[in-house]
Motif scaffolding. Structure first.
Motif, mmCIF file in Angstrom:
data_model
loop_
_atom_site.group_PDB
_atom_site.id
_atom_site.type_symbol
_atom_site.label_atom_id
_atom_site.label_comp_id
_atom_site.label_asym_id
_atom_site.label_seq_id
_atom_site.Cartn_x
_atom_site.Cartn_y
_atom_site.Cartn_z
ATOM 1 N N LYS A 14 48.607 34.061 31.420
ATOM 2 C CA LYS A 14 48.199 32.296 32.046
ATOM 3 C C LYS A 14 46.595 32.255 31.495
ATOM 4 O O LYS A 14 46.171 33.555 31.087
ATOM 5 C CB LYS A 14 48.341 31.913 33.090
ATOM 6 N N VAL A 15 46.136 31.050 31.129
ATOM 7 C CA VAL A 15 44.940 31.091 30.721
ATOM 8 C C VAL A 15 44.314 30.588 31.977
ATOM 9 O O VAL A 15 44.999 29.947 33.438
ATOM 10 C CB VAL A 15 44.826 29.073 30.619
ATOM 11 N N PHE A 16 43.361 32.084 32.758
ATOM 12 C CA PHE A 16 42.704 32.504 33.999
ATOM 13 C C PHE A 16 41.505 31.356 34.038
ATOM 14 O O PHE A 16 41.264 31.528 35.138
ATOM 15 C CB PHE A 16 42.634 33.552 33.950
ATOM 16 N N ALA A 17 40.675 30.881 32.872
ATOM 17 C CA ALA A 17 39.644 30.527 32.471
ATOM 18 C C ALA A 17 39.786 29.233 33.648
ATOM 19 O O ALA A 17 40.632 28.429 33.573
ATOM 20 C CB ALA A 17 39.277 29.811 31.536
ATOM 21 N N GLU A 18 38.704 29.102 34.647
ATOM 22 C CA GLU A 18 39.190 27.855 35.628
ATOM 23 C C GLU A 18 39.141 26.521 34.625
ATOM 24 O O GLU A 18 39.788 25.297 35.093
ATOM 25 C CB GLU A 18 37.806 27.443 36.492
ATOM 26 N N SER A 19 38.022 25.898 33.401
ATOM 27 C CA SER A 19 38.735 25.008 33.319
ATOM 28 C C SER A 19 39.795 24.990 32.150
ATOM 29 O O SER A 19 40.183 23.860 31.583
ATOM 30 C CB SER A 19 37.561 25.133 31.635
ATOM 31 N N ASP A 64 40.970 44.512 31.222
ATOM 32 C CA ASP A 64 40.695 45.006 29.519
ATOM 33 C C ASP A 64 39.075 43.980 30.004
ATOM 34 O O ASP A 64 38.441 44.129 30.165
ATOM 35 C CB ASP A 64 41.150 44.307 28.385
ATOM 36 N N THR A 65 38.250 43.843 28.847
ATOM 37 C CA THR A 65 37.162 43.561 28.583
ATOM 38 C C THR A 65 36.967 41.903 28.564
ATOM 39 O O THR A 65 36.085 40.560 28.469
ATOM 40 C CB THR A 65 36.669 43.798 27.410
ATOM 41 N N ARG A 66 38.094 41.014 29.188
ATOM 42 C CA ARG A 66 37.589 39.395 29.244
ATOM 43 C C ARG A 66 36.984 38.891 29.818
ATOM 44 O O ARG A 66 36.904 39.326 31.326
ATOM 45 C CB ARG A 66 39.364 39.123 29.472
ATOM 46 N N PRO A 67 36.118 37.997 29.965
ATOM 47 C CA PRO A 67 35.046 37.559 31.137
ATOM 48 C C PRO A 67 35.829 36.939 32.203
ATOM 49 O O PRO A 67 35.419 37.431 33.426
ATOM 50 C CB PRO A 67 34.956 35.991 30.010
ATOM 51 N N THR A 68 37.218 36.401 32.604
ATOM 52 C CA THR A 68 37.616 36.824 33.360
ATOM 53 C C THR A 68 38.263 38.275 34.674
ATOM 54 O O THR A 68 38.294 37.821 35.639
ATOM 55 C CB THR A 68 38.977 35.259 33.472
ATOM 56 N N ILE A 118 40.591 34.258 24.196
ATOM 57 C CA ILE A 118 39.691 35.399 25.386
ATOM 58 C C ILE A 118 40.319 33.722 27.112
ATOM 59 O O ILE A 118 39.511 35.025 27.624
ATOM 60 C CB ILE A 118 38.553 35.342 25.034
ATOM 61 N N GLY A 119 40.616 32.540 26.954
ATOM 62 C CA GLY A 119 40.639 32.522 28.123
ATOM 63 C C GLY A 119 41.729 32.658 28.753
ATOM 64 O O GLY A 119 41.971 32.754 29.876
ATOM 65 N N HIS A 120 42.599 33.291 28.524
ATOM 66 C CA HIS A 120 43.761 33.453 29.036
ATOM 67 C C HIS A 120 43.404 35.315 29.377
ATOM 68 O O HIS A 120 42.729 36.114 29.252
ATOM 69 C CB HIS A 120 44.681 34.006 27.581
ATOM 70 N N ASN A 121 43.877 35.779 30.869
ATOM 71 C CA ASN A 121 44.196 36.659 31.562
ATOM 72 C C ASN A 121 46.335 36.945 31.583
ATOM 73 O O ASN A 121 46.685 36.619 31.734
ATOM 74 C CB ASN A 121 42.804 37.404 32.160
ATOM 75 N N GLY A 122 45.888 38.046 32.914
ATOM 76 C CA GLY A 122 47.448 38.589 32.746
ATOM 77 C C GLY A 122 47.777 39.834 33.642
ATOM 78 O O GLY A 122 46.069 40.511 33.474
ATOM 79 N N ILE A 123 47.865 40.086 33.974
ATOM 80 C CA ILE A 123 48.715 41.923 34.554
ATOM 81 C C ILE A 123 50.349 42.331 33.486
ATOM 82 O O ILE A 123 50.866 41.972 33.813
ATOM 83 C CB ILE A 123 48.807 41.190 36.321
#
Length: 590
Positions: A14-19, A64-68, A118-123
């Motif tokens: 999902k998009v994990f960035a708070e925005s 990985d290297t994503r900011p979140t 880049i705003g996405h993240n996951g597991i």
């Protein structure tokens, strides 16, 4: 409590960035996402305890290297600790690294959204077999997580997990990170040698790498890598590749500077670097790659003697398949029961390559977990499945690995270039030319450009092209395919003479893929969210093209593509346009 996650066997995203901005580079995930992470951790903790029967199973965690990634990791670690899990934290690690190291533990939880923005993240979740959970187990996990999110007081329960985690326990996890990272790199390096050599025997590995070093001394080779801030910047590449006698020139190591997906539009940076090095006089700069953010995929750039060129994903996979199958014969001229497992939209050039090298091709639904499990099934049936993967996405999985790895991709090409004819043994490329009926094209001083020119020619829609992605209104994708079937059959009757005259298409056959199964679809094209392929044959019933479709398991889009034998640019465009128009007509609720 809503989770808004896409839950697939390949990973939850999902998009994990708070925005909620997919391109946001902020590290902040917000309170709601923190709660989700705690529930994700509890879900996996319960699963791994149940699966292992241990009171304190050990789970490897990395990002990985994503900011979140850092905030997600903190919440996940708290959640795992609260549930009695021994957390082995690596900090940043490439996907193949954590999966190799997890073989020494009970499982892994990897924080990544692969090639997504880049705003996405996951597991990603796995046990200790080196790959992600198979579809059935992943489905159980997803159902348990969804139930937790929908239960009354989900937020309060998540918060209680954060308070339950002992501060000293969490601090200890971070304190031991550097120690475990060092161990994971050593385990990964040992494992990748087995992958490249196709053998766990140390003496054979030593012999092979000695040959590769001597070849690099005779014909110097340097590999350029556009890290683009990938997790591979923290992995073995900078040490392992030079130790194999090959030059290594990385750049963009510290920051994600352009789009993450390693497709041609982003490989231009690596191509530019090779062009610059060649202009400066570095004639050894012949190969390059760009990994995605989690470092399990890397597509290729090469110097053709005049300029650096990108290799389309399907061709990268084709080169690796050809190399690794030829390598099996190089190791054992009597090799038997060779097979390759691929996803449904992998180009038919693989079928031609495998036919020449006496290997069978088996197809699964899109999703790395599906291909990995199909390969396992076929190995249990007695097949030697040395190489497998998703040709539509590039990269390759080389046994005993269960995940794509750009180092394995690079060394498949290095072996092609280095294992040449000797007095006692025919080289890989020569063997391919001989078995594919192209021995006249072989020459002793061949280059990678010469190798590529011998691949079967196909024209294939690129996975990242805008034409390959549709937005559809219908939620029921099985019903959409039923509608498509009606539209297709009606249109076929109108166009079949035109198709035969213009493209030599005389008949068609439909296939569905779900999980590890490919099935001829006689009447029923409704296979829910699986893949659907319509293969076209000529008057001699030989396949000449196919169109394919499937709803994405990791993004809210509907993917389509076309594959055409030969240099058929216009045919590929026409067939894909036809497929698009029929789907648009079919995309109507009734």
């Amino acid at each position: 409590m809503e989770h808004n996650m896409i839950l697939s066997a390949s990973g939850w995203r999902k998009v994990f960035a708070e925005s909620m901005d997919a391109e946001d580079t902020s590290p902040k995930i917000g309170e709601a996402n923190s709660f989700l992470c705690l529930l994700i951790a509890e879900t996996f903790a319960e699963y791994i305890i149940s699966k292992t029967g241990k009171k304190e199973p050990a789970v490897v965690v990395a990002t990985d290297t994503r900011p979140t990634g850092k905030e997600i990791a903190l919440n996940v670690i708290q959640g795992l600790c609260a549930c009695g899990i021994k957390v082995v934290f690596l900090g940043t690690a490439a996907a193949p690294e954590i999966m190799a190291y997890s073989k020494k533990h009970d499982g892994f939880l990897y924080i990544s959204a692969s090639h997504n923005p880049i705003g996405h993240n996951g597991i990603k979740f796995g046990l200790n077999n080196g790959g992600v959970l198979e579809a059935g187990e992943s489905k159980k996990l997803a159902e348990n997580f969804a139930a937790k999110c929908s239960s009354a007081g989900a937020e309060e329960h998540a918060l209680s997990l954060a308070f339950k985690a002992q501060k000293t326990q969490v601090e200890n996890v971070y304190a031991k990170c550097a120690k475990y990272k060092k161990k994971s790199l050593a385990a990964y390096e040992k494992f990748i040698k087995t992958v490249i050599a196709g053998s766990p025997k140390i003496l054979f590995q030593h012999k092979l790498f000695s040959i590769l070093k001597k070849a690099a001394q005779k014909n110097p080779l340097s590999i350029v890598c556009d890290m683009n801030g990938s997790a591979r910047a923290t992995s073995i590449d900078k040490k392992f590749i030079p130790e194999s006698g090959i030059g290594f020139i990385p750049f963009n190591e510290d920051k994600i500077v352009h789009a993450i997906i390693p497709e041609p539009e982003n490989l231009v940076h690596c191509a530019q670097k090779i062009n610059e090095l060649q202009k400066e006089g570095n004639k050894s700069a012949l190969l390059g790659y760009m990994p995605d953010c989690d470092g399990d995929r890397g597509n290729i750039v090469y110097w053709n003697g005049k300029e650096a060129k990108t290799v389309p994903a399907q061709e990268v996979f084709a080169l690796c398949v050809m190399s690794e199958l030829a390598f099996e014969y190089w190791k054992n001229p009597d090799a038997k029961n060779l097979a390759v497992a691929v996803n449904c939209p992998t180009s038919m050039r693989i079928d031609e390559i495998c036919a020449s090298l006496n290997a069978k091709v088996f197809r699964a639904e899109v999703g790395e977990a599906n291909v990995v499990n199909l390969a396992r099934e076929k190995r249990s049936e007695g097949f030697n499945v040395r190489i497998f993967g998703e040709g539509s996405n590039g990269g390759n999985i080389t046994y005993p690995s269960a995940v794509r790895d750009p180092v394995a991709t690079i060394f498949a090409l290095v072996k092609l270039l280095a294992l040449r004819d000797t007095k006692n043994k025919i080289g890989l490329f020569h063997l391919w030319c001989k078995m594919s009926g192209q021995e006249k094209k072989y020459k002793d001083n061949f280059t990678l450009d010469d190798v590529i020119s011998t691949l079967p020619e196909y024209t294939t829609t690129g996975v990242s092209e805008s034409r390959a992605v549709l937005q559809v209104k219908m939620q029921d994708k099985g019903k959409l395919k039923e509608n498509f079937k009606k539209e297709f059959i009606s249109s076929w009757e109108e166009k079949k003479e035109q198709l035969k005259n213009e493209y030599g298409i005389a008949s068609y056959e439909a296939f569905t893929t779900n999980g590890t199964k490919e099935t001829a679809a006689d009447q029923n094209w409704n296979n829910a969210n699986g893949g659907l392929k319509v293969k076209f044959m000529d008057s001699e019933n030989q396949p000449v093209a196919f169109i394919w479709m499937r709803p994405s398991g990791t993004e809210p889009v509907f993917r389509i593509m076309c594959d055409v034998k030969g240099n058929g640019t216009q045919e590929e465009k026409a067939l894909l346009k036809w497929e698009t128009e029929l789907l648009q007509k079919a995309d109507i609720e009734s």
